[in-house]
Design an enzyme around this catalytic site. Structure first.
Site, PDB file in Angstrom:
ATOM      1  N   HIS A   1      -3.716   5.197   4.228  1.00 58.85           N
ATOM      2  CA  HIS A   1      -4.513   4.050   3.789  1.00 58.85           C
ATOM      3  C   HIS A   1      -3.921   2.729   4.274  1.00 58.85           C
ATOM      4  O   HIS A   1      -4.614   1.895   4.869  1.00 58.85           O
ATOM      5  CB  HIS A   1      -4.551   4.139   2.260  1.00 58.85           C
ATOM      6  CG  HIS A   1      -5.470   3.219   1.580  1.00 58.85           C
ATOM      7  ND1 HIS A   1      -5.009   2.180   0.792  1.00 58.85           N
ATOM      8  CD2 HIS A   1      -6.813   3.176   1.527  1.00 58.85           C
ATOM      9  CE1 HIS A   1      -6.048   1.557   0.274  1.00 58.85           C
ATOM     10  NE2 HIS A   1      -7.148   2.134   0.698  1.00 58.85           N
TER      11      HIS A   1
ATOM     12  N   SER B   1     -11.500  -1.333  -0.049  1.00 60.34           N
ATOM     13  CA  SER B   1     -10.188  -1.225   0.593  1.00 60.34           C
ATOM     14  C   SER B   1     -10.190  -1.771   2.009  1.00 60.34           C
ATOM     15  O   SER B   1      -9.184  -2.268   2.480  1.00 60.34           O
ATOM     16  CB  SER B   1      -9.792   0.250   0.709  1.00 60.34           C
ATOM     17  OG  SER B   1      -9.050   0.640  -0.404  1.00 60.34           O
TER      18      SER B   1
ATOM     19  N   ASP C   1       0.823  -1.212   0.000  1.00 67.88           N
ATOM     20  CA  ASP C   1       0.000   0.000   0.000  1.00 67.88           C
ATOM     21  C   ASP C   1       0.858   1.263   0.000  1.00 67.88           C
ATOM     22  O   ASP C   1       1.932   1.275  -0.603  1.00 67.88           O
ATOM     23  CB  ASP C   1      -0.946  -0.038   1.212  1.00 67.88           C
ATOM     24  CG  ASP C   1      -2.262   0.670   0.940  1.00 67.88           C
ATOM     25  OD1 ASP C   1      -2.256   1.905   0.890  1.00 67.88           O
ATOM     26  OD2 ASP C   1      -3.294  -0.012   0.767  1.00 67.88           O
TER      27      ASP C   1
END
Ligand SMILES: *[C@@H]1O[C@H](CO)[C@@H](O)[C@H](O)[C@H]1NC(C)=O
Ligand SMILES: *[C@@H]1O[C@H](CO)[C@@H](O)[C@H](O)[C@H]1NC(C)=O
Length: 835
Positions: free
Chosen positions: A230, A402, A192
């Protein structure tokens, strides 16, 4: 300095067993980088000196692949030299370059896009007043916390782990923890935008050896940009420690690694290395990103990344196979579908979609036949509560698919704690076996041949941790993988518009599967070519011999591309457990009646599953890419032209033009379509026996397959003379066409045209109530949007202008070591168009 091959081998295998070695630092500002796949007969040093390159080492874990560098310049100097050598090869002589099997100059491209929560379309799932918690459930929750010693401050908010409001809408994990299974000795890598290893929630479980920052070339995948949050949020869902910081992960004793690739431009080479990073110890790769979910993009990983994924499957985790978990994508509101994304529709990834805290399908979560399962994420007024970047920071708004993928990855880690021997395919079986179908009344569900229920919206259902771990406990490892590849079925027919479809079939016989050593199906893939003036108008169904329907492609309102489907591979998991023998049908529809028309060119079917005889199992060869200047492993198998019988008069231009070359997208495909013998003793392709038989009445001087039209011989001479001229003309035309469309034609010839127009009833019957139902839903969806903004971006700062500015900024910032916060932030927001 040269290493002897033996020493090289020893060093190589040691490297394979030990922890990952950090990649050599790259200097993109000063250097060009090339990946070369070399035959064992040549040493990389020999190639380096031949081409004036610097050998930078092997490319991650990819056997035979090496990275070389050269001073930066416009030209692809390796390609130039290889082409030069190719021209001179006929003159003979020896050249190290003859042992280069593949070469690719590396380009920095925009990173893939994070699958954050997309903006909510107007009128969808409005925020609702929070319901009251169930009193008994709260008591149970207290008891669990006490028994396990959970004092994490936001555990109460982590409804996805224990939901005291909507009872049953959580991952059902608390009893798994109480049984002592918490992810110990299992390792998940979050691929990520980084991972805050100094967060109090992640530090206790952080696995440094498996972590690397490919964007800033540092051993620590530290978030550096303002929106690099994230990955940390995803990591918290998996492995946040049981302590007094925020909440806990679903596998809170698992180890967690961070692999940072999404924050700056990146090369395919580095992405490939990332996907195999420390792949003996990183067991699961959780990937919450992909090509843009805009409903326009149709993009697949580059060949090096495809190779890395197959390499992970074959050699990762002690050859049991890396577990790649991918988020299905957030483009449902844009009509996007996870079969238009080459990562999520890979047979090597477990594709996970989202369901919200009420068990409803959230507006963003993409449907597709390649989706295996779903799990909880944002929607119905709430999101996932997890760790954030910072020493003691929490986040309440994590969501989109996600957030679903890492949750599933964490649950798979629970299974690996007790069964580290599970193969990548065992994990898919277990996920299917333990999934719980939901929303049975409102979403389309089909009964599969294996006695399961499958929906394109929810896959096989939602992940239930307890059930998954229970199934894993006693799971018998499946036999190795086998496959059957059909030859290309040629259609070359215009697609009728509206509800009518163009149907093409392929008959799989028991003998074919026996010969392929294939017992029971798992994945089914269809590779196809369709030309169309507006790609988004197309839809494709695949129907198995047992009648299970996979909507492998669906229409997409925004997709105005004129590129059609060019050698695109769609995937379905809906046929899992079928035998596969019988007629497979592909139906292509052009859903809009307008001037945008198209032609269904050809397709071929690949069936994947378990071996009959495990001792005869083979390893799939690495995929190749036909755009690689033919320096790759080109298939050299040939097919006798006699196996194809042409319809009278219709010169099969393909056969005439390119009679012996097989499709090169895979070297291991069978070399010819199984043939049967026609009435006249000529071999004919299976699909066209009748046609062929019908055309075999012949007069004595004509070849037996040419018709006589009942005419006298001299008339026939005229007819065939004229036809000869026509054929010549067609050949000339065809030759021109071939040059223009060379690539397409590699999908070689050999089968007669095979298709059938559907009548209206058939078309409806085949698609079933399901398709109609779907269409109606689509309509509702569309209407609902009409009220809101048609712009799929949130208007925050992702607009096109910004993207262009960002791209320029990103280019400027490449290779600079300074923390150019603004530029970097912009580069991280780039959309990854047309990789
Ligand atoms: C949830 O876990 C319990 C055990 O804790 C189990 O009995 C049950 O079958 C699981 N699944 C569902 C859907 O309740
Ligand atoms: C942890 O995993 C390694 C292999 O990855 C294995 O050798 C070791 O025995 C495992 N430890 C436990 C406690 O299961």
């Amino acid at each position: 300095m040269k290493l002897s091959p033996l020493l090289g081998l020893a060093v190589g295998s040691l490297a394979g067993l030990g922890s990952a070695t950090h990649p050599q630092p790259r200097n993109f500002a000063a250097n060009d980088y090339y990946v070369l796949h070399l035959d064992r007969a040549v040493q990389p040093e020999q190639i380096a000196s031949r081409l004036g390159l610097r050998h930078e080492g092997t490319l991650g874990e990819l056997a035979g692949h090496h990275l070389f560098s050269a001073r930066k310049q416009e030209e692809d100097i390796v390609r130039r030299e290889l082409q030069e050598r190719k021209r001179k090869r006929s003159l003979g002589g020896q050249d190290h370059l003859d042992f280069v099997r593949f070469a690719q100059k590396q380009k920095l491209h925009e990173p893939l896009k994070k699958r954050i929560i997309p903006p909510k379309p107007a009128g969808f799932y409005p925020l609702e007043p929070r319901q009251q918690a169930d009193a008994n459930a709260v008591i149970r929750q207290q008891a669990v916390m006490q028994q396990l010693g959970i004092s994490d401050p936001i555990f109460h908010e982590q409804w996805h782990l224990f939901n005291p409001v909507q009872l049953g809408h959580d991952v059902n994990v608390t009893d798994v923890w109480l049984s002592g299974i918490t992810g110990k000795n299992a390792t998940v890598a979050i691929v990520d935008d980084g991972l805050d290893m100094y967060s109090g929630d992640l530090a206790p479980n952080y696995y440094a050896e498996g972590s690397y920052d490919f964007n800033d070339q540092s051993p620590e995948p530290k978030p550096r940009l303002s929106d690099d949050k994230h990955g940390t949020r995803c990591a918290g869902e998996v492995s946040a420690a049981k302590n007094d910081v925020c909440g806990i992960g679903v596998a809170y004793d698992s180890k967690i690694a961070g692999i940072r690739i999404l924050s700056k431009l990146i090369t395919d080479a580095d992405e490939a290395v990332a996907m195999n990073y420390d792949f003996q110890h990183n067991q699961i790769y959780s990937c919450s990103w992909g090509p843009p979910d805009d409903g326009l993009t149709m993009d697949a990983p580059g060949i090096l990344i495809k190779r890395a994924m197959l390499n992970g499957i074959q050699n990762g985790r002690g050859s049991r196979g890396s577990i790649f978990v991918f988020a299905s994508g957030n483009g449902a509101a844009n009509d996007d579908n996870c079969n238009f994304d080459g990562y999520t529709n890979s047979i090597y990834s477990i594709t996970v979609g989202a369901v919200d805290r009420k068990g409803q399908h959230p507006y963003y979560s993409e449907k597709c036949s390649a989706q295996l399962v779903v799990t909880y994420s944002s929607g119905s007024g709430d999101a996932i509560h997890t760790t954030d970047v910072g020493a003691n920071a929490c986040y309440t708004g994590h969501g989109g698919t996600s957030a679903a993928a890492p949750l599933a990855a964490g649950i798979f880690a629970l299974a690996l704690e007790i069964r580290p021997d599970l193969s990548w395919r065992d994990m898919q079986y277990i996920a299917i076996e333990s999934a719980v179908p939901i929303d049975l009344d409102t979403e389309e569900w089909q009964d599969t041949a294996a006695g399961k229920k499958f929906s394109h919206t929810f896959g096989y259902g939602k992940v239930d941790s307890w059930k998954l771990v229970e199934v894993a406990k006693t799971w018998q490892n499946v036999k190795p993988q086998s496959w059957f590849f059909s030859p290309w079925v040629h259609v070359h027919h215009e697609i009728p518009q509206g509800d009518l479809g163009l149907k093409s079939t392929f008959e799989v016989t028991a003998d074919m599967l026996k010969e392929a050593n294939l017992e029971t199906l798992e994945h089914v893939t269809v590779t196809m070519n369709v030309e169309h003036a507006r790609r988004g108008d197309l839809s494709v169904d695949l129907i198995s011999p047992s009648g299970v329907v996979s909507h492998i492609a669906t229409s997409r309102k925004h997709d105005a591309s004129k590129d059609g489907y060019a050698d695109w591979t769609f995937m379905s998991v809906a046929h899992w457990g079928e035998k596969g023998v019988g007629t497979w049908t592909v139906i292509v529809k052009d859903t809009k009646v307008d001037t945008n028309k198209g032609t269904f060119t050809d397709w071929h079917l690949k069936l994947w599953g378990t071996t009959i005889d495990a001792s005869k199992a083979k390893l799939l060869p690495m995929p190749t890419d036909e755009d690689d200047d033919n320096h790759d492993d080109v298939s050299t198998t040939t097919i006798p032209p006699s196996t194809t019988t042409l319809p009278p008069g219709a010169a099969d231009t393909n056969t005439l033009l390119h009679p012996t070359e097989l499709p090169t997208d895979h070297p291991d495909r069978p070399s010819k379509k199984p043939t049967t013998t026609g009435a006249d003793g000529l071999p004919v392709s299976t699909g066209t026996q009748e046609e062929a038989a019908a055309s075999t009445s012949a007069s004595s001087w004509l070849p037996s397959f040419l018709p006589t039209f009942g005419a006298a011989p001299h008339t026939l001479a005229w007819i065939y003379g004229a036809m000869g001229l026509i054929v010549l003309f067609v050949c000339g035309l065809g030759a021109w066409w071939w040059i223009v469309r060379r690539r397409r034609l590699r999908n070689s010839p050999r089968d007669a045209y095979e298709f059938e127009l559907l009548n209206e009833e058939e078309a409806e019957g085949l698609a079933g109530g399901v398709e109609k139902n779907k269409r109606r839903r689509g309509g509702e969806l569309y209407d609902a949007f009409a009220g809101g903004s048609d712009d799929e971006d949130d208007g925050e700062d992702d607009d096109d202008d910004h993207v262009r500015r960002g791209a320029a900024a990103a280019r400027r910032s490449i290779g600079s070591d300074s923390d150019e916060e603004v530029d970097e932030k912009q580069s991280s927001r780039l959309l990854s168009h047309g990789r």
